[in-house]
Design an enzyme around this catalytic site. Structure first.
Site, PDB file in Angstrom:
ATOM      1  N   CYS A  13      45.075  39.949  31.154  1.00  0.00           N
ATOM      2  CA  CYS A  13      44.101  40.961  31.229  1.00  0.00           C
ATOM      3  C   CYS A  13      43.950  41.619  32.603  1.00  0.00           C
ATOM      4  CB  CYS A  13      43.157  40.682  30.442  1.00  0.00           C
ATOM      5  SG  CYS A  13      43.048  40.522  28.650  1.00  0.00           S
ATOM      6  N   GLU A  35      38.485  44.880  22.329  1.00  0.00           N
ATOM      7  CA  GLU A  35      38.069  43.495  22.353  1.00  0.00           C
ATOM      8  C   GLU A  35      37.683  42.690  23.495  1.00  0.00           C
ATOM      9  OE1 GLU A  35      37.575  41.882  19.370  1.00  0.00           O
ATOM     10  OE2 GLU A  35      36.874  40.528  20.724  1.00  0.00           O
ATOM     11  N   LYS A  75      36.103  49.038  28.679  1.00  0.00           N
ATOM     12  CA  LYS A  75      37.055  47.760  28.680  1.00  0.00           C
ATOM     13  C   LYS A  75      37.667  47.378  30.129  1.00  0.00           C
ATOM     14  CE  LYS A  75      39.604  44.385  27.395  1.00  0.00           C
ATOM     15  NZ  LYS A  75      39.655  43.269  26.528  1.00  0.00           N
TER      16      LYS A  75
HETATM   17  C1  UDX Z   1      39.183  38.151  30.054  1.00  0.00           C
HETATM   18  C2  UDX Z   1      37.840  38.596  29.891  1.00  0.00           C
HETATM   19  O1  UDX Z   1      36.931  37.638  30.208  1.00  0.00           O
HETATM   20  C3  UDX Z   1      37.778  38.838  28.384  1.00  0.00           C
HETATM   21  O2  UDX Z   1      36.496  39.475  28.053  1.00  0.00           O
HETATM   22  C4  UDX Z   1      38.667  40.257  27.934  1.00  0.00           C
HETATM   23  O3  UDX Z   1      38.589  40.593  26.640  1.00  0.00           O
HETATM   24  C5  UDX Z   1      40.057  39.496  28.192  1.00  0.00           C
HETATM   25  O4  UDX Z   1      40.086  39.226  29.658  1.00  0.00           O
HETATM   26  P1  UDX Z   1      40.594  35.781  29.468  1.00  0.00           P
HETATM   27  O5  UDX Z   1      41.603  36.378  30.409  1.00  0.00           O
HETATM   28  O6  UDX Z   1      40.776  35.151  28.159  1.00  0.00           O
HETATM   29  O7  UDX Z   1      39.502  36.918  29.157  1.00  0.00           O
HETATM   30  O8  UDX Z   1      39.926  34.621  30.399  1.00  0.00           O
HETATM   31  P2  UDX Z   1      38.605  34.460  31.331  1.00  0.00           P
HETATM   32  O9  UDX Z   1      37.841  33.498  30.909  1.00  0.00           O
HETATM   33  O10 UDX Z   1      38.034  35.763  31.521  1.00  0.00           O
HETATM   34  O11 UDX Z   1      39.279  33.795  32.581  1.00  0.00           O
HETATM   35  C6  UDX Z   1      40.267  34.772  33.527  1.00  0.00           C
HETATM   36  C7  UDX Z   1      40.638  34.003  34.780  1.00  0.00           C
HETATM   37  O12 UDX Z   1      39.578  33.928  35.566  1.00  0.00           O
HETATM   38  C8  UDX Z   1      41.196  32.609  34.515  1.00  0.00           C
HETATM   39  O13 UDX Z   1      42.164  32.315  35.123  1.00  0.00           O
HETATM   40  C9  UDX Z   1      39.954  31.860  34.907  1.00  0.00           C
HETATM   41  O14 UDX Z   1      40.250  30.402  35.294  1.00  0.00           O
HETATM   42  C10 UDX Z   1      39.374  32.592  35.974  1.00  0.00           C
HETATM   43  N1  UDX Z   1      38.065  32.446  36.458  1.00  0.00           N
HETATM   44  C11 UDX Z   1      37.249  32.662  35.414  1.00  0.00           C
HETATM   45  C12 UDX Z   1      37.701  31.724  37.420  1.00  0.00           C
HETATM   46  O15 UDX Z   1      38.396  31.496  38.304  1.00  0.00           O
HETATM   47  N2  UDX Z   1      36.473  31.537  37.562  1.00  0.00           N
HETATM   48  C13 UDX Z   1      35.397  31.904  36.931  1.00  0.00           C
HETATM   49  O16 UDX Z   1      34.211  31.676  37.274  1.00  0.00           O
HETATM   50  C14 UDX Z   1      35.740  32.424  35.686  1.00  0.00           C
END
Ligand code: UDX
Length: 455
Positions: free
Chosen positions: A252, A141, A196
């Site tokens: 993740c 996913e 993944k």
């Molecule tokens: C992530 C992946 O995006 C997703 O595809 C996978 O299935 C699960 O892991 P998620 O952990 O829900 O999803 O959030 P995501 O939006 O990816 O953000 C992860 C972290 O990175 C957050 O703490 C966010 O604040 C940080 N982040 C993200 C940044 O600091 N800068 C960015 O530009 C993007």
């Protein structure tokens, strides 16, 4: 599963779990997960073709397709502790499926798993001497929290790995009800499992890369948002995932990278392992750098100073705090003897305390008396940003909630002590207008040289 049920009203979807409390919550109006739009999706399908129950065996028996969607946390003990994924729950599921099944089943790995886990699942399924025949598929996913419903409705791609074309087609047919066929990719099992981990490693690497540059920006007078815009317009690099922050969190990224590191080591590739491990090291550095900057800026001591903390979730629009950078920043500030008043729109007080306690617990499950008292006495969880900032020496923005942008900042500034320090860990607020109100702003990847002359 709720989305599949919503989009395919003729397919019965039974979600089963051993935990009665969780199941009760899924059957109630207060779902255990906050996710914009999820309540509506569940409400539409629940009672029609979506059920939640603890009748695990019956649901397996009835199903043509069984999705294994259990968690695979990082192992905390024994071989691979701190890196490898704990596959205990996946294995238990596979054993239960083997026990409760007859006829033919398609078993789908939905959990994020190390490469070649499907092999183990297959062996367990075939070890029970029943008349069961099965196919194993990997269907990772890619949704992100906070945007889960949109991501599921309109994903960039769906990935299905498997060996049997018939089984692959059966799962493709489910997704094809609402996702164009060309966006459904099929691969072999191992490619799907590895994709993944690789996707998360690449995404996290981008965040660590821009965060590494943010440190250099602070030292040189460059502005990380300007650099991100300048490089993001290169179509080969692209604009997404270049937002510098206090570090990535969530369930993740760190877990999957460490898992990848462990796999590389296992396959005798130490250089490849250390290449990926650096992404996590950089992320830890970014969190630490931010709390150190707060202490340094506030005249090298935060002892007995009140710091308002805005946001505790690992990003906006979720109540998830797993591996949130806020946990470690708060812990470090508490260990410098600061008093914290924390506000997050969706995270309850007990969850904040539990996370801080966990972050102070050592490998033997022990927490020192000093840490315990500090969490008890120096942490106050409050109901809004105004309360969090009143009489505070500083405010730190740790999550980028939209509501933080729409506050009465004059009022907040007025209620704070002077100088009114504002540490923006998400570059959320407009620096110039905050400075014109009188805040002394310190943002990620922006040099602090530009001080107001009257401070
Ligand atoms: C992530 C992946 O995006 C997703 O595809 C996978 O299935 C699960 O892991 P998620 O952990 O829900 O999803 O959030 P995501 O939006 O990816 O953000 C992860 C972290 O990175 C957050 O703490 C966010 O604040 C940080 N982040 C993200 C940044 O600091 N800068 C960015 O530009 C993007």
């Amino acid at each position: 599963m709720a989305m599949i049920a919503k989009q395919c009203p003729d397919i019965p979807v039974h979600v089963v779990d051993l935990n009665q409390t969780r199941i009760d919550a899924w059957n109630s109006d207060k779902l255990p997960i906050y996710e914009p739009g999820l309540q509506e999706v569940v409400q539409e399908a629940r009672g029609r073709n979506l059920t939640f129950s603890t009748n695990v065996d019956a649901a397996i028996e009835e199903a043509d397709m069984v999705f294994i969607s259990v968690n695979t946390p990082t192992k905390t003990y024994g071989i691979g502790a701190g890196r490898a994924a704990n596959l205990e729950f996946v294995e238990k599921c596979a054993r239960q499926i083997a026990r409760s099944s007859s006829g033919h089943k398609i078993v789908v790995e939905k959990s994020t798993l190390p490469v070649r886990t499907a092999q183990a699942v297959k062996r367990i399924l075939s070890s029970e001497a029943t008349n069961l025949t099965f196919d194993v598929l990997s269907n990772p996913e890619f949704l992100a929290e906070g945007t889960a419903v949109d991501d599921l409705l309109d994903p960039d791609r769906v990935l299905i790995g498997g060996e049997s074309q018939k089984a692959i087609d059966a799962l493709c047919d489910v997704y094809a009800r609402w996702i164009p066929r060309e966006r459904i990719l099929t691969t072999n099992l191992w490619s799907s499992e590895l994709s993944k981990l690789t996707a998360n490693a690449f995404l996290a690497q981008r965040v660590s890369s821009i965060n590494a540059i943010s440190a250099l920006c602070e030292a040189t007078g460059a502005d990380v948002d300007e650099v991100a815009r300048a490089i993001g317009t290169d179509s080969r690099i692209g604009p997404k995932f270049l937002k510098s922050s206090i570090g990535f969190g969530g369930s993740c990224f760190q877990k999957d990278i460490l898992n990848l590191v462990y796999l590389c080591e296992h396959f005798g590739l130490p250089e490849v392992a250390s290449y990926w491990e650096q992404v996590v090291t950089m992320n830890d550095h970014q969190k630490q750098r931010f709390s150190e900057r707060i202490v340094k800026t506030m005249f090298n001591t935060v002892s007995d100073k009140k710091i308002g903390i805005w946001g505790f979730a690992f990003k906006k629009d979720t109540n998830d705090t797993r591996e949130s950078a806020a946990i470690y920043i708060c812990r470090d500030l508490l260990r410098e003897r600061a008093r914290l008043t924390i506000y997050d729109p969706r995270v309850p007080a007990e969850q904040i305390r539990a996370e801080l306690t966990y972050a102070c617990t050592d490998n033997n499950g022990q927490i020192s008396e000093v840490d315990r008292q500090m969490i008890e006495n120096n942490v106050e969880v409050v109901n809004d940003c105004y309360e969090a900032s009143r009489q505070a020496h500083a405010v730190a923005v740790l999550t980028e909630w939209d509501e933080f942008k729409e506050l009465d900042f004059e009022k907040i500034h007025h209620s704070m002590l002077r100088p009114a320090f504002l540490f923006d860990g998400r570059n959320l607020l407009d620096r110039e207008s905050m400075e014109s109100i009188g805040f002394e702003v310190h943002a990620i990847g922006k040099s602090s040289q530009r001080r107001r002359s009257d401070d």
